[in-house]
Design a protein around this motif. Structure first.
Motif, mmCIF file in Angstrom:
data_model
loop_
_atom_site.group_PDB
_atom_site.id
_atom_site.type_symbol
_atom_site.label_atom_id
_atom_site.label_comp_id
_atom_site.label_asym_id
_atom_site.label_seq_id
_atom_site.Cartn_x
_atom_site.Cartn_y
_atom_site.Cartn_z
ATOM 1 N N ILE A 105 7.828 14.163 25.416
ATOM 2 C CA ILE A 105 8.669 14.603 24.440
ATOM 3 C C ILE A 105 8.529 16.188 24.355
ATOM 4 C CG2 ILE A 105 9.094 14.564 22.213
ATOM 5 C CD1 ILE A 105 8.531 11.786 22.007
ATOM 6 N N PRO A 106 9.319 17.284 24.770
ATOM 7 C CA PRO A 106 9.129 18.251 24.578
ATOM 8 C C PRO A 106 8.448 19.037 23.191
ATOM 9 C CG PRO A 106 11.089 18.157 25.989
ATOM 10 C CD PRO A 106 10.568 16.540 25.412
ATOM 11 N N SER A 107 9.029 18.517 22.264
ATOM 12 C CA SER A 107 8.731 18.965 20.914
ATOM 13 C C SER A 107 7.367 18.656 20.514
ATOM 14 C CB SER A 107 9.787 18.628 19.660
ATOM 15 O OG SER A 107 9.676 17.214 19.745
ATOM 16 N N VAL A 108 6.722 17.435 20.943
ATOM 17 C CA VAL A 108 5.691 17.172 20.800
ATOM 18 C C VAL A 108 4.627 18.123 21.603
ATOM 19 C CG1 VAL A 108 3.902 15.120 21.135
ATOM 20 C CG2 VAL A 108 5.941 14.843 19.936
ATOM 21 N N ASN A 109 5.072 18.257 22.784
ATOM 22 C CA ASN A 109 4.364 18.932 23.755
ATOM 23 C C ASN A 109 4.189 20.521 23.125
ATOM 24 O OD1 ASN A 109 4.092 17.011 25.413
ATOM 25 N ND2 ASN A 109 5.630 17.734 26.783
ATOM 26 N N LEU A 110 5.048 21.033 22.410
ATOM 27 C CA LEU A 110 5.251 22.298 21.642
ATOM 28 C C LEU A 110 4.313 22.494 20.192
ATOM 29 C CD1 LEU A 110 6.423 25.059 22.384
ATOM 30 C CD2 LEU A 110 8.310 24.202 20.849
ATOM 31 N N THR A 111 4.315 21.266 19.742
ATOM 32 C CA THR A 111 3.585 21.205 18.498
ATOM 33 C C THR A 111 2.364 20.418 18.126
ATOM 34 O OG1 THR A 111 5.285 19.330 17.674
ATOM 35 C CG2 THR A 111 6.041 21.972 17.412
ATOM 36 N N MET A 112 2.479 19.291 17.965
ATOM 37 C CA MET A 112 1.300 18.283 17.475
ATOM 38 C C MET A 112 0.423 17.956 18.615
ATOM 39 S SD MET A 112 3.549 14.770 16.751
ATOM 40 C CE MET A 112 2.049 13.853 16.153
ATOM 41 N N ILE A 160 0.605 -1.120 -0.108
ATOM 42 C CA ILE A 160 -0.141 0.022 0.048
ATOM 43 C C ILE A 160 0.852 1.347 0.063
ATOM 44 C CG2 ILE A 160 -1.712 1.370 1.354
ATOM 45 C CD1 ILE A 160 -2.827 -1.447 2.220
ATOM 46 N N VAL A 161 0.425 2.270 -0.953
ATOM 47 C CA VAL A 161 1.294 3.382 -0.885
ATOM 48 C C VAL A 161 1.621 4.004 0.137
ATOM 49 C CG1 VAL A 161 -0.640 4.862 -1.334
ATOM 50 C CG2 VAL A 161 1.655 5.338 -2.529
ATOM 51 N N SER A 162 2.903 4.555 0.316
ATOM 52 C CA SER A 162 3.137 5.365 1.428
ATOM 53 C C SER A 162 2.883 6.530 1.192
ATOM 54 C CB SER A 162 4.900 5.203 1.713
ATOM 55 O OG SER A 162 5.086 6.139 2.658
ATOM 56 N N VAL A 163 2.543 7.748 2.140
ATOM 57 C CA VAL A 163 2.427 9.046 2.287
ATOM 58 C C VAL A 163 3.729 9.786 2.559
ATOM 59 C CG1 VAL A 163 1.463 10.889 3.274
ATOM 60 C CG2 VAL A 163 -0.036 8.788 2.806
ATOM 61 N N PRO A 164 4.193 10.448 1.707
ATOM 62 C CA PRO A 164 5.511 11.182 1.735
ATOM 63 C C PRO A 164 5.519 11.922 3.350
ATOM 64 C CG PRO A 164 4.985 11.625 -0.457
ATOM 65 C CD PRO A 164 3.832 11.020 0.318
ATOM 66 N N LEU A 165 6.913 11.983 3.920
ATOM 67 C CA LEU A 165 7.140 12.461 5.113
ATOM 68 C C LEU A 165 7.545 13.878 5.038
ATOM 69 C CD1 LEU A 165 8.436 9.359 7.055
ATOM 70 C CD2 LEU A 165 6.337 10.528 7.571
ATOM 71 N N ALA A 166 6.742 14.771 5.180
ATOM 72 C CA ALA A 166 7.248 16.206 5.395
ATOM 73 C C ALA A 166 8.367 16.202 6.271
ATOM 74 C CB ALA A 166 6.225 17.072 5.374
ATOM 75 N N GLY A 167 9.372 16.741 6.175
ATOM 76 C CA GLY A 167 10.574 16.979 7.080
ATOM 77 C C GLY A 167 11.331 15.761 7.644
ATOM 78 N N PRO A 187 3.617 20.399 6.271
ATOM 79 C CA PRO A 187 4.896 20.651 6.983
ATOM 80 C C PRO A 187 4.812 21.366 8.350
ATOM 81 C CG PRO A 187 5.171 21.153 4.620
ATOM 82 C CD PRO A 187 3.663 20.807 4.877
ATOM 83 N N GLY A 188 5.753 21.179 9.291
ATOM 84 C CA GLY A 188 5.783 21.816 10.411
ATOM 85 C C GLY A 188 4.654 21.239 11.652
ATOM 86 N N ILE A 189 3.940 20.352 11.330
ATOM 87 C CA ILE A 189 2.894 19.723 12.270
ATOM 88 C C ILE A 189 3.792 18.688 13.039
ATOM 89 C CG2 ILE A 189 1.039 18.397 13.020
ATOM 90 C CD1 ILE A 189 0.334 20.975 12.178
ATOM 91 N N LEU A 190 4.877 17.776 12.469
ATOM 92 C CA LEU A 190 5.258 16.860 13.067
ATOM 93 C C LEU A 190 6.772 17.486 13.423
ATOM 94 C CD1 LEU A 190 4.940 13.646 10.841
ATOM 95 C CD2 LEU A 190 3.789 14.399 13.118
ATOM 96 N N PRO A 191 7.286 17.505 14.749
ATOM 97 C CA PRO A 191 8.571 18.279 15.230
ATOM 98 C C PRO A 191 9.569 17.336 14.220
ATOM 99 C CG PRO A 191 7.712 16.865 16.848
ATOM 100 C CD PRO A 191 6.857 16.929 15.809
ATOM 101 N N PRO A 192 10.648 18.255 13.935
ATOM 102 C CA PRO A 192 11.765 17.449 13.222
ATOM 103 C C PRO A 192 12.390 16.406 13.998
ATOM 104 C CG PRO A 192 12.150 19.967 13.769
ATOM 105 C CD PRO A 192 10.832 19.602 14.152
ATOM 106 N N ASP A 193 12.541 16.703 15.254
ATOM 107 C CA ASP A 193 13.436 15.606 15.988
ATOM 108 C C ASP A 193 12.393 14.268 16.272
ATOM 109 O OD1 ASP A 193 11.577 16.609 17.875
ATOM 110 O OD2 ASP A 193 13.255 17.158 19.176
ATOM 111 N N LEU A 194 11.174 13.963 15.852
ATOM 112 C CA LEU A 194 10.195 13.146 16.391
ATOM 113 C C LEU A 194 10.905 11.800 16.481
ATOM 114 C CD1 LEU A 194 7.478 12.595 17.375
ATOM 115 C CD2 LEU A 194 6.479 12.497 15.361
ATOM 116 N N GLU A 195 11.494 11.392 15.355
ATOM 117 C CA GLU A 195 12.041 10.063 15.193
ATOM 118 C C GLU A 195 13.118 9.868 16.292
ATOM 119 O OE1 GLU A 195 11.603 7.525 13.308
ATOM 120 O OE2 GLU A 195 10.758 7.870 11.387
ATOM 121 N N SER A 196 14.055 10.600 16.553
ATOM 122 C CA SER A 196 15.062 10.496 17.744
ATOM 123 C C SER A 196 14.422 10.360 19.076
ATOM 124 C CB SER A 196 16.150 11.365 17.564
ATOM 125 O OG SER A 196 15.664 12.728 17.683
#
Length: 606
Positions: free
Chosen positions: A134-141, A19-26, A47-56
């Motif tokens: 996760i501080p960046s999640v608390n700040l964004t999404m 099943i097709v993947s949706v591209p990951l902005a950021g 772009p900008g909803i998911l924080p850039p450090d989300l994976e780590s």
């Protein structure tokens, strides 16, 4: 949110990898295929909803969860096994320790999710008072990604310190009869965990995340029984609860490795016999009871704050803390909902000469209120209106979703749970739209030791407050209570007029205009008085030891391995991440939310 288009998965998860993947902005394309799930990541977000450090950061949290799991595993192995003694049988002499430790194992076990990457604790870690880690999640999404990255829910990860002390949801019809009575108790922001069956709202709340499509994501409650049957601590679970794991699970391994939403509307894709389903349900009930016991224990809810020490005579409040307490009980009107259990309302000329009447106050009234928070367009759920890798659409309503909170639950509406007393209570829903649970103020300020505050400039740990994470500091929280009705503007978030600063001298319109709590909004507090209330709330953080006040005794608070934040100021904290809210006129409230009787009157629906 339980409404979806879907495909029925009857083969292994590998069969849907095409099943097709949706591209990951950021994110780089190489990271679109995650190592901790065998499906393309779901990213319908601009772009900008998911924080850039989300994976780590997700990987960091996984390591921390695993660390604490191993600590509970060590406690289990060191525990002298209890034996059933007496009539009725009692686990003697270590029954309390056994149930507590079992709750810890279950709460921190990542195997309790389809992809074995998500535990209950993944969104609730000790160093934040068991809220979002996760501080960046608390700040964004705002909401946290679940087992299926990057599905996410619609609300802040609610703290569950002291939550076992919330009573079973009940209605007092004689109290506030103009709106049908006053609801008290239950668990979770919208009261969906009533406690009617297990007689513990907290135990029933623990049963929701494992089968929430946006969280731990199992498609069937029997998956909990399956995974516990495979765990090294299964004999421990059997000893504590005396359950029967002699269940013919059939192809449950395949089903339970597939995230919820892939099986249409059925909630029982595991085709168990009636007898085996009863056994699995029994195990699932004991799952909830075990976790609730952990949450009621000193591991989570120990009553060890500065304020508790003050009540014992072991700590003297500072001048600001004492002033904040007086404001909390008086001019600030906080004590009208966050009951401190020790104050007496006096008339002029009276003097309180008695002793404190409660030594373990819970700082909540167990009720519900609509405080008038603006809609937060960063909440992840608004963007999840397209199918993911198993054909599941978490939120077909998209921008037309509105969070009516307790009112949605009373209607058994989308994203909540069936109301077990709908025949009596649904008719009262309109009078409770927008209301959210009054959380305890205890541990609202808890942070990791190396990030000693929630407030900029810090070093601070970025938290999020209220159900939709709109508020980013305790200073803002108090200022909102103080000035909501002093600086109201008929705009949505991100659109305050030029010359005005959002959250300072501009409060956008509420997401839900009905049933606003008018006890807040014009408190007349000065800036200093706001800060003093913050100082008092900081005394409610557990882990204070008068003999060694600089070192927290709170269990597992030492596990944070991330970074603190610095800079800015508490009044405008998080404003750098504000984005303009979509037009509420262009996207009116959806019919499945606002069109269900009794219809909320101010809402425009198609």
């Amino acid at each position: 949110m339980r409404r979806h288009t879907s495909i029925l998965v009857t083969t292994s998860v590998a069969a849907v990898l095409g099943i097709v993947s949706v591209p990951l902005a950021g994110f780089t394309e190489a990271r679109a295929q995650r190592v901790d799930q065998p499906l393309p990541a779901y990213n319908p977000y601009p772009p900008g909803i998911l924080p850039p450090d989300l994976e780590s950061e997700l990987l960091r949290v996984r390591r921390e969860v695993q660390t604490i799991f191993q600590r509970y595993a060590a406690e289990w192995r060191a525990l002298p096994p209890p034996t059933l003694t007496g009539n009725p049988p009692t686990l003697f002499p270590t029954g309390y320790e056994a149930v507590r430790i079992l709750g810890g194992l279950l709460n921190f076990d990542e195997n309790m999710s389809p992809f074995r990457n998500q535990a209950c604790a993944s969104c609730h870690l000790p160093y934040t008072g068991f809220s979002g880690p996760i501080p960046s999640v608390n700040l964004t999404m705002v909401a946290y990604p679940g087992t299926f990255r990057f599905r996410a829910g619609k609300r802040v990860a609610q703290r569950y310190t002291y939550s076992p002390r919330f009573p079973v949801l009940h209605l007092n019809g004689a109290k506030n009869p103009a709106v049908g009575g006053t609801f008290t108790g239950g668990n979770f922001w919208d009261g969906r965990a009533t406690g009617y069956k297990l007689q513990s709202a907290d135990a029933e709340q623990a049963q929701h995340p494992p089968v929430d499509t946006q969280e731990m994501g199992f498609p069937d409650t029997a998956c909990i029984a399956l995974r516990i049957s495979q765990a090294a601590y299964r004999p421990f679970f059997e000893r504590v609860w005396g359950v029967d794991f002699d269940i013919n699970f059939g192809n449950a391994e395949q089903i339970c490795s597939t995230p919820g939403g892939a099986f249409g509307t059925t909630s029982t894709p595991n085709a168990l016999s009636a007898i085996d389903r009863t056994k699995a349900n029994n195990i699932f009930d004991h799952w909830g009871q075990s976790i609730s016991f952990l949450e009621s224990s000193n591991d989570v809810s120990p009553f060890t704050s500065k304020f508790d020490a003050f009540l014992r005579g072991a700590y003297t409040l500072t001048a600001d803390e004492a002033a904040g307490r007086a404001l909390f009980d008086g001019k600030g009107n906080c004590n009208s909902c966050h009951l401190d259990g020790v104050s007496t309302k006096l008339t002029p000329g009276q003097t309180d000469t008695g002793t404190d009447n409660e030594t373990e106050p819970l700082f909540t009234c167990f009720g519900y209120a609509n405080l008038g928070l603006p809609l937060n367009p960063r909440v992840a759920i608004f963007y999840q209106s397209t199918p993911d890798g198993v054909g599941f659409t978490p939120n077909p309503d998209g921008f037309r979703f509105r969070d009516l909170g307790f009112g949605t639950f009373l209607r058994s509406g989308p994203g909540s749970a069936p109301n077990p007393n709908a025949s009596t209570w649904q008719s009262l829903a309109a009078a409770h739209d927008g209301q959210m649970q009054t959380s305890t103020a205890r541990n609202v300020a808890m942070t990791p030791p190396q990030c000693p505050t929630t407030e900029a400039p810090g070093p601070f740990f970025q938290k999020e407050f209220f159900h939709n994470g709109y508020i980013k500091s305790l200073k803002q929280l108090v200022h909102f209570y103080n000035t909501r009705d002093v600086f109201p503007f008929n705009v949505t978030s991100g659109n305050c007029p030029a010359g005005k600063t959002e959250k300072v001298d501009c409060w956008p319109m509420p997401e839900v205009p009905d049933n606003l709590d008018m006890t807040v909004g014009k408190l007349g507090l000065t800036d200093q008085e706001e800060n003093q209330i913050v100082a008092f709330m900081q005394t409610l953080t557990d882990g204070f030891n008068p003999a060694n006040p600089t070192v927290s005794t709170y269990k597992n608070i030492d596990t944070f391995t991330g970074q603190c934040m610095t800079g800015g100021n508490a009044s405008t904290q998080g404003n750098q991440t504000l984005i303009p809210t979509f037009s509420l006129t262009q996207f009116p409230c959806a019919t499945d939310v606002c069109g269900v009787a009794p219809v909320p009157s101010p809402f425009k629906i198609p």
